[in-house]
Write a protein that holds these residues in place. Structure first.
Motif, PDB file in Angstrom:
ATOM      1  N   HIS A  11       0.879  -1.305  -0.005  1.00 37.58           N
ATOM      2  CA  HIS A  11      -0.054  -0.043   0.011  1.00 37.58           C
ATOM      3  C   HIS A  11       0.760   1.329  -0.044  1.00 37.58           C
ATOM      4  N   VAL A  12       1.513   1.359  -1.214  1.00 40.58           N
ATOM      5  CA  VAL A  12       2.562   2.716  -1.220  1.00 40.58           C
ATOM      6  C   VAL A  12       2.048   3.840  -1.329  1.00 40.58           C
ATOM      7  N   SER A  13       0.822   4.093  -1.343  1.00 38.99           N
ATOM      8  CA  SER A  13       0.186   5.426  -1.512  1.00 38.99           C
ATOM      9  C   SER A  13       0.291   5.885   0.012  1.00 38.99           C
ATOM     10  N   TYR A  14       0.685   5.479   1.108  1.00 35.57           N
ATOM     11  CA  TYR A  14       0.948   6.042   2.472  1.00 35.57           C
ATOM     12  C   TYR A  14       2.653   6.006   2.270  1.00 35.57           C
ATOM     13  N   ASP A  38      -1.829  -5.990  -3.608  1.00 34.09           N
ATOM     14  CA  ASP A  38      -2.118  -4.717  -3.226  1.00 34.09           C
ATOM     15  C   ASP A  38      -0.684  -3.819  -2.727  1.00 34.09           C
ATOM     16  N   VAL A  39       0.140  -3.558  -4.035  1.00 37.53           N
ATOM     17  CA  VAL A  39       1.217  -2.692  -4.038  1.00 37.53           C
ATOM     18  C   VAL A  39       0.791  -1.512  -3.923  1.00 37.53           C
ATOM     19  N   GLY A  40      -0.258  -1.060  -4.622  1.00 35.35           N
ATOM     20  CA  GLY A  40      -1.100  -0.018  -4.529  1.00 35.35           C
ATOM     21  C   GLY A  40      -2.150   0.265  -5.768  1.00 35.35           C
ATOM     22  N   VAL A  46       2.677   1.270  -8.908  1.00 31.57           N
ATOM     23  CA  VAL A  46       2.905  -0.341  -8.807  1.00 31.57           C
ATOM     24  C   VAL A  46       4.224  -0.539  -9.671  1.00 31.57           C
ATOM     25  N   GLU A  47       4.259  -0.018 -10.874  1.00 33.62           N
ATOM     26  CA  GLU A  47       5.492  -0.378 -11.449  1.00 33.62           C
ATOM     27  C   GLU A  47       6.744   0.503 -10.903  1.00 33.62           C
ATOM     28  N   ALA A  48       6.605   1.601 -10.315  1.00 31.44           N
ATOM     29  CA  ALA A  48       8.185   1.982  -9.696  1.00 31.44           C
ATOM     30  C   ALA A  48       8.376   1.088  -8.714  1.00 31.44           C
TER      31      ALA A  48
END
Ligand code: FE2
Ligand code: FE2
Length: 273
Positions: A11-14, A38-40, A46-48
């Motif tokens: 959840h990299v949006s955080y 659920d990477v984001g 997600v790609e980065a």
């Protein structure tokens, strides 16, 4: 000595989660990393994230979570359903990350050999809410209590009529792939949603289980010789055993969830090696 590690629900949006991802490192150059969904929400992030992890780990194996499959209003990529999934697979191939559409890699380090199989299966509302016997009743129960997964608004099944039809098609295709694995090989089965219902029994809101898997995979850990079944989605990191098979929930989860725990998140989690 190399290790097969796993993580999910980054959840990299955080921003706090991105700092944890920045610290995710292999312990030796031959280590592999499973990323169980659920990477984001945004295809670019997600790609980065996967690209960064691929630079560090010798192999990265990804299975989609519901958040990657959302068509989020903030994402310039507005693809829906199967077309969105296909775009994610294409992106992974560009950065040398394995997906459920690729040949299964075989882990030959300690604990192997084992075919590492990322799976995309979704859910079909068969993990029903307490006291209900149909999808309609189960969903109605959730709408009454207000515990409704955001997938209902953002995870579009196009071109399938509904998410369960997409799930059932994925189950059939995946069953064929898993049946073709050399029967002498053990497996590590990787799915964002748990293959067996038992991990959902500790959910605070049991009606959330209907978005967590399908009864159609209840015996897959036995049928397909799993040495470990890796999953996420529940945001309840722990190890459980079912029929003698180890189930590993490997999530990071939201900062508000992991911040309150006595110990800092111990990631990535060792699966084999
Ligand atoms: Fe998640
Ligand atoms: Fe999830």
């Amino acid at each position: 000595m190399s290790t097969l590690y796993a993580v999910s629900d980054l959840h990299v949006s955080y921003a706090e989660n991105r700092r944890i991802v920045d610290d995710l490192q292999p312990s030796s150059p031959g280590d592999w990393l499973i990323v169980a969904g659920d990477v984001g929400e945004l295809l670019g992030s997600v790609e980065a994230t996967l690209r960064l992890l691929r630079e560090r780990f010798a192999k990265v194996i990804w299975a989609p979570g519901n958040h990657e499959l959302w068509t989020h209003g903030d994402d310039p990529v507005q693809l829906r359903g199967v077309r969105r999934y296909d775009r994610l697979v294409e992106m992974c191939r560009e950065i040398d990350v394995l997906t459920p559409e690729d040949e299964y890699a075989v882990w030959r380090g300690e604990g192997g050999p084992a075919a590492v199989a990322p799976l995309f299966l979704l859910y079909d509302y068969s993990f029903r809410a307490p006291g209900t016997t149909t999808k309609e009743e189960s969903l109605a129960y959730a709408y009454r209590t207000g515990v409704v997964c955001t997938d209902e608004q953002l995870l579009h099944p196009d071109p399938y009529p509904d998410r369960e039809s997409w799930c059932w098609d994925r189950v059939e295709r995946t069953e064929r792939r898993l049946s073709a694995i050399d029967p002498a090989l053990r497996t590590v089965l990787v799915s964002h949603w748990p293959l067996h219902r038992h991990p959902t029994e500790v959910l605070w809101y049991p009606e959330f289980a209907q978005w967590c898997g399908t009864e159609r995979t209840a015996d897959w850990h036995l049928r397909f010789r799993a040495t470990a079944a890796v999953y996420g989605h529940l945001h309840i990191p722990r190890t459980t055993w079912q029929d003698g098979v180890r189930f590993e929930e490997v999530s990071l989860g939201y900062p508000r969830e992991w911040r309150g725990r006595p110990a800092a998140p111990a990631l990535p989690k060792r699966i084999l090696g």
